[in-house]
Design a protein around this motif. Structure first.
Motif, PDB file in Angstrom:
ATOM      1  N   LEU A   1       1.857   4.953  -0.933  1.00 25.70           N
ATOM      2  CA  LEU A   1       1.347   4.684  -2.278  1.00 25.70           C
ATOM      3  C   LEU A   1       0.318   3.564  -2.247  1.00 25.70           C
ATOM      4  O   LEU A   1       0.459   2.599  -1.506  1.00 25.70           O
ATOM      5  N   SER A   2      -0.688   3.697  -3.092  1.00 27.60           N
ATOM      6  CA  SER A   2      -1.662   2.623  -3.253  1.00 27.60           C
ATOM      7  C   SER A   2      -1.019   1.513  -4.091  1.00 27.60           C
ATOM      8  O   SER A   2       0.027   1.713  -4.717  1.00 27.60           O
ATOM      9  N   MET A   3      -1.651   0.362  -4.141  1.00 26.13           N
ATOM     10  CA  MET A   3      -1.151  -0.749  -4.946  1.00 26.13           C
ATOM     11  C   MET A   3      -1.065  -0.340  -6.413  1.00 26.13           C
ATOM     12  O   MET A   3      -0.086  -0.657  -7.102  1.00 26.13           O
ATOM     13  N   ASN A   4      -2.061   0.394  -6.901  1.00 23.54           N
ATOM     14  CA  ASN A   4      -2.074   0.865  -8.282  1.00 23.54           C
ATOM     15  C   ASN A   4      -0.900   1.826  -8.546  1.00 23.54           C
ATOM     16  O   ASN A   4      -0.265   1.768  -9.601  1.00 23.54           O
ATOM     17  N   GLU A   5      -0.620   2.706  -7.597  1.00 24.73           N
ATOM     18  CA  GLU A   5       0.494   3.648  -7.755  1.00 24.73           C
ATOM     19  C   GLU A   5       1.839   2.919  -7.734  1.00 24.73           C
ATOM     20  O   GLU A   5       2.749   3.264  -8.499  1.00 24.73           O
TER      21      GLU A   5
END
Length: 163
Positions: free
Chosen positions: A2-6
């Protein structure tokens, strides 16, 4: 991965869903329906760190310093973990285009944790079998977890509207 935003999205959805579940708990309390005291979850966790996995009655176990905030923190952490489970099963696309059915399916399925882990550990037996009204307690647990699932959908939908 997962990305930081996710990750942030998962955390916000998990917190939002847990708030929805807590509102449901307040409604139940107002109707005189007994609900889980999260301090007992903190007490259990405190004893777990000391090596005691299960209790015959957690309410009779020695209190643990800070058990209430610990129990509430665990409650919200589990809500976030269950949201991560939803994303792990249905993918990150669900975060961008949330659907209610996957959320309710996963939310309802998470009832296996209280049935087979928490309730036995607190002394209530598997699926509340040692409580005075096991069938009613089981249905309340299933409904509460379905509402948590609905909360995941509502939180994700709200985040989508804001973003």
């Amino acid at each position: 991965m997962l990305s930081m935003n996710e990750w942030l999205h998962v955390i916000l959805v998990g917190v939002g869903a847990t708030i929805v579940m807590d509102i449901w708990g307040l409604i139940q309390k107002a109707m005189g329906v007994p609900t889980l005291n999260y301090a007992m979850v903190g007490r259990w966790a405190g004893h777990l760190l000391r090596g005691q996995i299960a209790h015959s009655n957690i309410g009779k176990a020695a209190p643990i310093a800070g058990e209430s905030p610990l129990g509430w923190a665990i409650h919200y952490a589990v809500g976030i973990a269950f949201t991560f489970l939803l994303v792990a099963v249905y993918g990150t696309a669900w975060l961008q285009d949330p659907r209610w059915l996957p959320a309710v399916i996963v939310g309802t399925a998470t009832v296996v944790m209280p049935f087979f882990v928490l309730q036995p550990a607190l002394g209530a037996g598997v699926a509340a079998s040692r409580t005075p009204t096991p069938c009613a307690n089981r249905w309340r647990s299933v409904l509460t977890h379905a509402i948590f699932g609905l909360g995941m959908y509502l939180a994700a939908w709200l985040i989508k509207q804001i973003a």
